[in-house]
Design an enzyme around this catalytic site. Structure first.
Site, mmCIF file in Angstrom:
data_model
loop_
_atom_site.group_PDB
_atom_site.id
_atom_site.type_symbol
_atom_site.label_atom_id
_atom_site.label_comp_id
_atom_site.label_asym_id
_atom_site.label_seq_id
_atom_site.Cartn_x
_atom_site.Cartn_y
_atom_site.Cartn_z
ATOM 1 N N LYS A 169 -32.880 -34.142 17.517
ATOM 2 C CA LYS A 169 -34.017 -33.230 17.704
ATOM 3 C C LYS A 169 -34.829 -33.639 18.935
ATOM 4 C CE LYS A 169 -37.397 -30.372 17.135
ATOM 5 N NZ LYS A 169 -38.068 -29.590 16.160
ATOM 6 N N LYS A 237 -45.983 -33.981 21.338
ATOM 7 C CA LYS A 237 -45.633 -34.962 20.299
ATOM 8 C C LYS A 237 -44.166 -35.383 20.418
ATOM 9 C CE LYS A 237 -44.178 -33.715 16.239
ATOM 10 N NZ LYS A 237 -43.902 -33.286 14.867
HETATM 11 P P1 NA7 Z 1 -47.980 -26.493 11.302
HETATM 12 O O1 NA7 Z 1 -47.988 -25.002 11.296
HETATM 13 O O2 NA7 Z 1 -48.963 -27.226 12.139
HETATM 14 O O3 NA7 Z 1 -48.129 -26.957 9.757
HETATM 15 C C1 NA7 Z 1 -48.253 -28.298 9.415
HETATM 16 C C2 NA7 Z 1 -48.035 -28.483 7.929
HETATM 17 O O4 NA7 Z 1 -48.168 -29.882 7.612
HETATM 18 C C3 NA7 Z 1 -49.079 -27.763 7.051
HETATM 19 O O5 NA7 Z 1 -48.439 -27.346 5.857
HETATM 20 C C4 NA7 Z 1 -50.072 -28.888 6.766
HETATM 21 O O6 NA7 Z 1 -50.839 -28.703 5.594
HETATM 22 C C5 NA7 Z 1 -49.124 -30.046 6.570
HETATM 23 N N1 NA7 Z 1 -49.788 -31.352 6.691
HETATM 24 C C6 NA7 Z 1 -50.350 -31.884 7.809
HETATM 25 N N2 NA7 Z 1 -50.857 -33.117 7.533
HETATM 26 C C7 NA7 Z 1 -50.597 -33.329 6.219
HETATM 27 C C8 NA7 Z 1 -50.854 -34.418 5.359
HETATM 28 N N3 NA7 Z 1 -51.474 -35.519 5.780
HETATM 29 N N4 NA7 Z 1 -50.455 -34.314 4.054
HETATM 30 C C9 NA7 Z 1 -49.821 -33.196 3.620
HETATM 31 N N5 NA7 Z 1 -49.537 -32.138 4.398
HETATM 32 C C10 NA7 Z 1 -49.921 -32.199 5.677
HETATM 33 O O7 NA7 Z 1 -46.562 -27.062 11.699
HETATM 34 P P2 NA7 Z 1 -45.178 -26.272 11.807
HETATM 35 O O8 NA7 Z 1 -44.867 -25.640 10.497
HETATM 36 O O9 NA7 Z 1 -45.167 -25.436 13.035
HETATM 37 O O10 NA7 Z 1 -44.168 -27.493 12.096
HETATM 38 C C11 NA7 Z 1 -43.683 -28.308 11.057
HETATM 39 C C12 NA7 Z 1 -42.758 -29.346 11.663
HETATM 40 O O11 NA7 Z 1 -41.629 -28.717 12.292
HETATM 41 C C13 NA7 Z 1 -43.405 -30.200 12.729
HETATM 42 O O12 NA7 Z 1 -42.927 -31.523 12.595
HETATM 43 C C14 NA7 Z 1 -42.946 -29.558 14.039
HETATM 44 O O13 NA7 Z 1 -42.902 -30.500 15.105
HETATM 45 C C15 NA7 Z 1 -41.593 -28.996 13.706
HETATM 46 P P3 NA7 Z 1 -52.249 -27.852 5.678
HETATM 47 O O14 NA7 Z 1 -51.832 -26.414 5.651
HETATM 48 O O15 NA7 Z 1 -52.913 -28.246 6.970
HETATM 49 O O16 NA7 Z 1 -52.992 -28.281 4.475
#
Ligand code: NA7
Length: 281
Positions: A169, A237
């Site tokens: 990736k 990132k």
């Molecule tokens: P997004 O749309 O920025 O969504 C991030 C998700 O991660 C979202 O569900 C967040 O929950 C969740 N999140 C972030 N921090 C936490 C922690 N600490 N605990 C639990 N959940 C968390 O990202 P994408 O869907 O565009 O991308 C996902 C991945 O695929 C990423 O690695 C990209 O680089 C590729 P929230 O809704 O904020 O509560």
């Protein structure tokens, strides 16, 4: 097969929709619960907590933002400690290969299986079910779950031991970062020589180096509008993670620097192609 899905961001939601369309039962969880609403309307169930997700599922997916989020789920909340013997966990987030290996080793302690399976492709391919799934871990675990990748992808590929998916990736997104920066530089250079943007973009897309990306990003560059299809902060990132391996070559190292500067200049929430704004400064 009952599926648990943790993480309903821009990628998680459309992927779960495709799993539901394919007839799977999916129990979803997101830190911010409201984001599950649309999926519940489309047939998903929504778990109250992480324990409920792991206990109700044969296979658990996670797709959250970054290393810190993934570690918080698996390590601070001890997801593997809730696992049934042999249960498979699939992390589709883009994280460092080091984190993938750490979680693979942690899963082993609890007799669970862990696969790193980030995807190539952003929101539109996620909606269309045309992602490319890049998998690492034990091959037997991959074989057990590879059918689950079909509704979300045009292909999944098993690449080898734990962290191979994360490494692949980083490699493909390295090329994406370089390509996007290359398009920006070509257009800006041409403009300085008096060539119109629209003409240069036509030349790029019709030439041997024209790509799906150059065609896709042409309207954004022409209108100077960069709503995020793939957010620049995610590219920054991924390049940071690649840089942490100490193995970037010259163009990659330069793209890493450019994207970190773009992030520092508050371009992170715009599309990756907004790197052109950074370079135009
Ligand atoms: P997004 O749309 O920025 O969504 C991030 C998700 O991660 C979202 O569900 C967040 O929950 C969740 N999140 C972030 N921090 C936490 C922690 N600490 N605990 C639990 N959940 C968390 O990202 P994408 O869907 O565009 O991308 C996902 C991945 O695929 C990423 O690695 C990209 O680089 C590729 P929230 O809704 O904020 O509560």
């Amino acid at each position: 097969m009952k599926l648990g899905w943790i993480g309903l961001g821009n990628m998680g939601i459309p992927i779960v929709l495709n799993l539901l369309k394919a007839g799977y039962e999916v129990n979803v969880y997101n830190r911010t619960a409201e984001k599950g609403k649309e999926l519940v309307e489309k047939g998903a169930t929504q778990g109250k907590n992480l324990q409920e997700i792991v206990e109700s599922s044969d296979v658990v997916f996670t797709m959250v933002s970054d290393d810190a989020a993934v570690k918080s789920l698996y390590l601070e909340n001890n997801l593997f400690g809730l696992a049934k013997e042999g249960q498979v966990f699939i992390d589709m987030s883009t994280v460092s290969p080091h984190t993938s290996r750490e979680l693979f080793a942690e899963a082993k302690k609890f007799n669970a299986a862990f696969i790193d399976a980030p995807v190539s492709g952003s929101v539109q391919p996620a909606k269309d079910g045309t992602l490319i799934v890049l998998a690492g871990g034990e091959e037997s675990a991959y074989q057990q779950v590879k059918k689950l990748f079909e509704p979300m992808s045009k292909m999944s590929i098993y690449l080898g031991e734990s962290s191979s998916g994360s490494n692949a990736k980083l490699a493909i997104n390295l090329l994406l970062g370089i390509t996007v920066q290359g398009i920006a530089e070509s257009v800006l250079f041409a403009e300085k020589q008096g060539i119109k943007k629209e003409d240069m973009l036509t030349i790029i897309s019709e030439s041997a180096v024209g790509t799906a990306i150059s065609k896709m990003k042409t309207p954004s560059i022409l209108h100077n509008e960069y709503p995020a299809a793939f957010a620049l902060k995610h590219m920054a990132k991924d390049l940071r993670l690649a840089n942490e391996t100490d193995e970037l070559l010259p163009i990659g190292a330069s793209a890493y620097e450019t994207f970190q500067q773009a992030l520092a200049n508050n371009l992170g929430d715009l599309d990756v192609m907004a790197v052109i704004k950074q370079l135009a400064n």
